[in-house]
Design a protein around this motif. Structure first.
Motif, PDB file in Angstrom:
ATOM      1  N   MET A 164       0.836  -1.200   0.000  1.00 20.77           N
ATOM      2  CA  MET A 164       0.000   0.000   0.000  1.00 20.77           C
ATOM      3  C   MET A 164       0.870   1.249   0.000  1.00 20.77           C
ATOM      4  SD  MET A 164      -2.983  -1.031   2.721  1.00 20.77           S
ATOM      5  CE  MET A 164      -3.735   0.594   2.598  1.00 20.77           C
ATOM      6  N   LEU A 165       0.484   2.199  -0.825  1.00 21.47           N
ATOM      7  CA  LEU A 165       1.220   3.456  -0.896  1.00 21.47           C
ATOM      8  C   LEU A 165       1.169   4.203   0.432  1.00 21.47           C
ATOM      9  CD1 LEU A 165       2.785   5.302  -2.884  1.00 21.47           C
ATOM     10  CD2 LEU A 165       0.618   6.479  -3.316  1.00 21.47           C
ATOM     11  N   LEU A 166       0.068   4.024   1.164  1.00 21.88           N
ATOM     12  CA  LEU A 166      -0.109   4.721   2.432  1.00 21.88           C
ATOM     13  C   LEU A 166       0.968   4.322   3.435  1.00 21.88           C
ATOM     14  CD1 LEU A 166      -1.908   6.681   3.996  1.00 21.88           C
ATOM     15  CD2 LEU A 166      -3.265   4.723   4.750  1.00 21.88           C
ATOM     16  N   VAL A 167       1.331   3.061   3.459  1.00 17.37           N
ATOM     17  CA  VAL A 167       2.380   2.582   4.368  1.00 17.37           C
ATOM     18  C   VAL A 167       3.702   3.261   4.039  1.00 17.37           C
ATOM     19  CG1 VAL A 167       3.701   0.567   5.115  1.00 17.37           C
ATOM     20  CG2 VAL A 167       1.244   0.365   4.719  1.00 17.37           C
ATOM     21  N   ASP A 168       3.985   3.421   2.753  1.00 10.69           N
ATOM     22  CA  ASP A 168       5.215   4.089   2.330  1.00 10.69           C
ATOM     23  C   ASP A 168       5.244   5.541   2.810  1.00 10.69           C
ATOM     24  OD1 ASP A 168       5.513   1.692   1.077  1.00 10.69           O
ATOM     25  OD2 ASP A 168       5.479   2.460  -0.959  1.00 10.69           O
ATOM     26  N   PHE A 169       4.090   6.205   2.725  1.00 13.05           N
ATOM     27  CA  PHE A 169       4.005   7.591   3.190  1.00 13.05           C
ATOM     28  C   PHE A 169       4.215   7.680   4.701  1.00 13.05           C
ATOM     29  CE2 PHE A 169       2.072   8.890  -0.862  1.00 13.05           C
ATOM     30  CZ  PHE A 169       2.567  10.172  -0.993  1.00 13.05           C
ATOM     31  N   VAL A 170       3.688   6.717   5.437  1.00 11.71           N
ATOM     32  CA  VAL A 170       3.859   6.702   6.894  1.00 11.71           C
ATOM     33  C   VAL A 170       5.335   6.564   7.249  1.00 11.71           C
ATOM     34  CG1 VAL A 170       3.421   5.384   9.011  1.00 11.71           C
ATOM     35  CG2 VAL A 170       1.560   5.813   7.409  1.00 11.71           C
ATOM     36  N   LEU A 171       6.000   5.604   6.617  1.00 11.31           N
ATOM     37  CA  LEU A 171       7.421   5.391   6.883  1.00 11.31           C
ATOM     38  C   LEU A 171       8.248   6.611   6.493  1.00 11.31           C
ATOM     39  CD1 LEU A 171       7.824   1.683   5.683  1.00 11.31           C
ATOM     40  CD2 LEU A 171       7.701   2.528   8.025  1.00 11.31           C
ATOM     41  N   LEU A 172       7.933   7.190   5.335  1.00 12.23           N
ATOM     42  CA  LEU A 172       8.648   8.378   4.873  1.00 12.23           C
ATOM     43  C   LEU A 172       8.451   9.533   5.845  1.00 12.23           C
ATOM     44  CD1 LEU A 172      10.252   9.933   2.719  1.00 12.23           C
ATOM     45  CD2 LEU A 172       8.068  10.407   1.562  1.00 12.23           C
ATOM     46  N   SER A 173       7.236   9.707   6.313  1.00 11.75           N
ATOM     47  CA  SER A 173       6.953  10.812   7.230  1.00 11.75           C
ATOM     48  C   SER A 173       7.706  10.645   8.548  1.00 11.75           C
ATOM     49  CB  SER A 173       5.448  10.896   7.495  1.00 11.75           C
ATOM     50  OG  SER A 173       5.161  12.011   8.306  1.00 11.75           O
ATOM     51  N   ILE A 174       7.759   9.426   9.060  1.00 18.19           N
ATOM     52  CA  ILE A 174       8.487   9.178  10.308  1.00 18.19           C
ATOM     53  C   ILE A 174       9.972   9.468  10.126  1.00 18.19           C
ATOM     54  CG2 ILE A 174       9.232   7.365  11.901  1.00 18.19           C
ATOM     55  CD1 ILE A 174       6.461   6.105  11.576  1.00 18.19           C
ATOM     56  N   ILE A 175      10.534   9.018   9.013  1.00 17.06           N
ATOM     57  CA  ILE A 175      11.959   9.266   8.738  1.00 17.06           C
ATOM     58  C   ILE A 175      12.233  10.762   8.636  1.00 17.06           C
ATOM     59  CG2 ILE A 175      13.791   8.988   7.022  1.00 17.06           C
ATOM     60  CD1 ILE A 175      12.548   6.240   6.368  1.00 17.06           C
ATOM     61  N   VAL A 176      11.392  11.464   7.858  1.00 26.66           N
ATOM     62  CA  VAL A 176      11.559  12.912   7.702  1.00 26.66           C
ATOM     63  C   VAL A 176      11.395  13.610   9.043  1.00 26.66           C
ATOM     64  CG1 VAL A 176      10.584  15.002   6.669  1.00 26.66           C
ATOM     65  CG2 VAL A 176      10.853  12.944   5.287  1.00 26.66           C
ATOM     66  N   GLY A 177      10.412  13.180   9.822  1.00 24.16           N
ATOM     67  CA  GLY A 177      10.181  13.775  11.135  1.00 24.16           C
ATOM     68  C   GLY A 177      11.370  13.611  12.058  1.00 24.16           C
ATOM     69  N   LEU A 178      11.997  12.432  12.036  1.00 19.77           N
ATOM     70  CA  LEU A 178      13.179  12.186  12.861  1.00 19.77           C
ATOM     71  C   LEU A 178      14.367  13.024  12.390  1.00 19.77           C
ATOM     72  CD1 LEU A 178      12.936   8.307  13.320  1.00 19.77           C
ATOM     73  CD2 LEU A 178      12.481  10.070  15.047  1.00 19.77           C
ATOM     74  N   LEU A 179      14.512  13.150  11.068  1.00 20.73           N
ATOM     75  CA  LEU A 179      15.594  13.979  10.526  1.00 20.73           C
ATOM     76  C   LEU A 179      15.415  15.445  10.910  1.00 20.73           C
ATOM     77  CD1 LEU A 179      16.012  12.444   6.934  1.00 20.73           C
ATOM     78  CD2 LEU A 179      17.569  12.219   8.881  1.00 20.73           C
ATOM     79  N   ARG A 180      14.142  15.839  11.083  1.00 18.77           N
ATOM     80  CA  ARG A 180      13.834  17.220  11.503  1.00 18.77           C
ATOM     81  C   ARG A 180      13.816  17.354  13.023  1.00 18.77           C
ATOM     82  NH1 ARG A 180       8.479  19.000   8.455  1.00 18.77           N
ATOM     83  NH2 ARG A 180       9.115  21.045   9.250  1.00 18.77           N
ATOM     84  N   LYS A 181      14.339  16.307  13.692  1.00 15.20           N
ATOM     85  CA  LYS A 181      14.448  16.278  15.158  1.00 15.20           C
ATOM     86  C   LYS A 181      13.078  16.308  15.843  1.00 15.20           C
ATOM     87  CE  LYS A 181      19.021  18.397  15.105  1.00 15.20           C
ATOM     88  NZ  LYS A 181      19.902  19.494  15.604  1.00 15.20           N
ATOM     89  N   GLY A 182      12.129  15.645  15.219  1.00 18.37           N
ATOM     90  CA  GLY A 182      10.815  15.519  15.822  1.00 18.37           C
ATOM     91  C   GLY A 182      10.766  14.372  16.803  1.00 18.37           C
ATOM     92  N   SER A 183       9.686  14.277  17.557  1.00 21.78           N
ATOM     93  CA  SER A 183       9.533  13.240  18.570  1.00 21.78           C
ATOM     94  C   SER A 183       8.595  12.133  18.078  1.00 21.78           C
ATOM     95  CB  SER A 183       8.974  13.850  19.854  1.00 21.78           C
ATOM     96  OG  SER A 183       8.635  12.841  20.781  1.00 21.78           O
ATOM     97  N   LEU A 184       9.098  10.915  18.061  1.00 24.47           N
ATOM     98  CA  LEU A 184       8.291   9.766  17.646  1.00 24.47           C
ATOM     99  C   LEU A 184       7.172   9.503  18.646  1.00 24.47           C
ATOM    100  CD1 LEU A 184       8.286   7.677  15.356  1.00 24.47           C
ATOM    101  CD2 LEU A 184       9.640   6.178  16.819  1.00 24.47           C
ATOM    102  N   LYS A 185       7.425   9.828  19.891  1.00 20.46           N
ATOM    103  CA  LYS A 185       6.451   9.609  20.966  1.00 20.46           C
ATOM    104  C   LYS A 185       5.162  10.399  20.736  1.00 20.46           C
ATOM    105  CE  LYS A 185       5.928  10.143  25.972  1.00 20.46           C
ATOM    106  NZ  LYS A 185       6.575  10.617  27.219  1.00 20.46           N
ATOM    107  N   LYS A 186       5.281  11.555  20.106  1.00 16.07           N
ATOM    108  CA  LYS A 186       4.125  12.442  19.935  1.00 16.07           C
ATOM    109  C   LYS A 186       3.090  11.898  18.944  1.00 16.07           C
ATOM    110  CE  LYS A 186       6.464  16.736  21.193  1.00 16.07           C
ATOM    111  NZ  LYS A 186       6.897  18.072  20.733  1.00 16.07           N
ATOM    112  N   ILE A 187       3.485  10.907  18.142  1.00 18.07           N
ATOM    113  CA  ILE A 187       2.515  10.305  17.222  1.00 18.07           C
ATOM    114  C   ILE A 187       1.380   9.669  18.011  1.00 18.07           C
ATOM    115  CG2 ILE A 187       2.167   8.527  15.466  1.00 18.07           C
ATOM    116  CD1 ILE A 187       4.989   9.008  14.504  1.00 18.07           C
ATOM    117  N   GLY A 188       1.736   9.066  19.136  1.00 15.07           N
ATOM    118  CA  GLY A 188       0.731   8.436  19.988  1.00 15.07           C
ATOM    119  C   GLY A 188      -0.162   9.424  20.714  1.00 15.07           C
ATOM    120  N   GLU A 189       0.191  10.706  20.651  1.00 12.21           N
ATOM    121  CA  GLU A 189      -0.594  11.734  21.325  1.00 12.21           C
ATOM    122  C   GLU A 189      -1.565  12.443  20.386  1.00 12.21           C
ATOM    123  OE1 GLU A 189       2.290  14.310  23.055  1.00 12.21           O
ATOM    124  OE2 GLU A 189       3.129  12.765  24.376  1.00 12.21           O
ATOM    125  N   ILE A 190      -1.635  12.006  19.121  1.00 16.04           N
ATOM    126  CA  ILE A 190      -2.571  12.619  18.172  1.00 16.04           C
ATOM    127  C   ILE A 190      -3.999  12.332  18.646  1.00 16.04           C
ATOM    128  CG2 ILE A 190      -3.386  12.681  15.779  1.00 16.04           C
ATOM    129  CD1 ILE A 190      -0.639  11.674  14.912  1.00 16.04           C
TER     130      ILE A 190
END
Length: 198
Positions: free
Chosen positions: A1-27
């Motif tokens: 699924m293309l959606l899974v690819d977008f999720v993985l890409l977004s997480i990688i980009v978010g980490l490169l931008r020094k974002g917090s992975l933990k905050k995904i669970g707070e949506i």
């Protein structure tokens, strides 16, 4: 699924931008259980065998309607999250193409060939395959079907729809906003008070 690819890409980009992975669970997503239920209903036929699978595939239009109905209801319940409005539009376009074509997503054979997915063709002509069907002259809403190819060197070649793209963009934006969200002033004050009490 293309959606899974977008999720993985977004997480990688978010980490490169020094974002917090933990905050995904707070949506603050509402009706999350209905989203999971819609996915279970949608993909359950994939795991069925024999006469039971034949029976379910015979009513795949009903299965698709229930699954997408639950999903759309869940997404509309989250209208407060702007990125999910884009996801909702994408789901709606896919839903329209699927419902208009007997409960299965129509797929362009030219796109399949261009993506190098020749083995996938046999599924498109298999009446027991519950998810996709070959695009024919009588196919309705072709523009919303899987008409875009993504061939090699992409590591996971596939064909996808306009709805898939919109869903991917929406999910990407949602994850980026969540991972990069700064703490509110009230959160900072609460933490300071907690530290003082300790």
């Amino acid at each position: 699924m293309l959606l899974v690819d977008f999720v993985l890409l977004s997480i990688i980009v978010g980490l490169l931008r020094k974002g917090s992975l933990k905050k995904i669970g707070e949506i603050p997503i509402r009706k999350l259980e209905l989203i999971f239920l819609s996915l279970i209903i949608r993909y359950l036929p994939l795991f069925l065998k024999g006469s039971l699978k034949e029976y379910v595939v015979q009513y795949i239009l009903v299965v698709s309607f229930i699954s997408y109905g639950l999903l759309l209801y869940s997404l509309l319940s989250n209208w407060h999250l702007k990125p999910l409005r884009i996801v909702t539009l994408g789901v709606l376009l896919n839903f329209l193409a699927i419902i208009a074509n007997g409960g299965k997503m129509p797929v362009s054979l030219l796109a399949v060939d261009f993506a190098g997915l020749g083995d996938f063709k046999q599924d498109l002509f298999n009446p027991l395959y519950p998810y996709h069907v070959a695009m024919m002259p009588k196919t309705r809403f072709k523009i919303f079907g899987d008409i875009f190819p993504l061939p090699k060197p992409y590591p996971n070649p596939k064909v996808f729809s306009l709805g898939d793209v919109l869903m991917g963009i929406g999910v990407f934006s949602l994850i980026q906003e969540a991972m990069l969200k700064k703490k509110s002033a009230s959160d900072k004050i609460s933490r300071r008070k907690l530290k003082r009490n300790l």
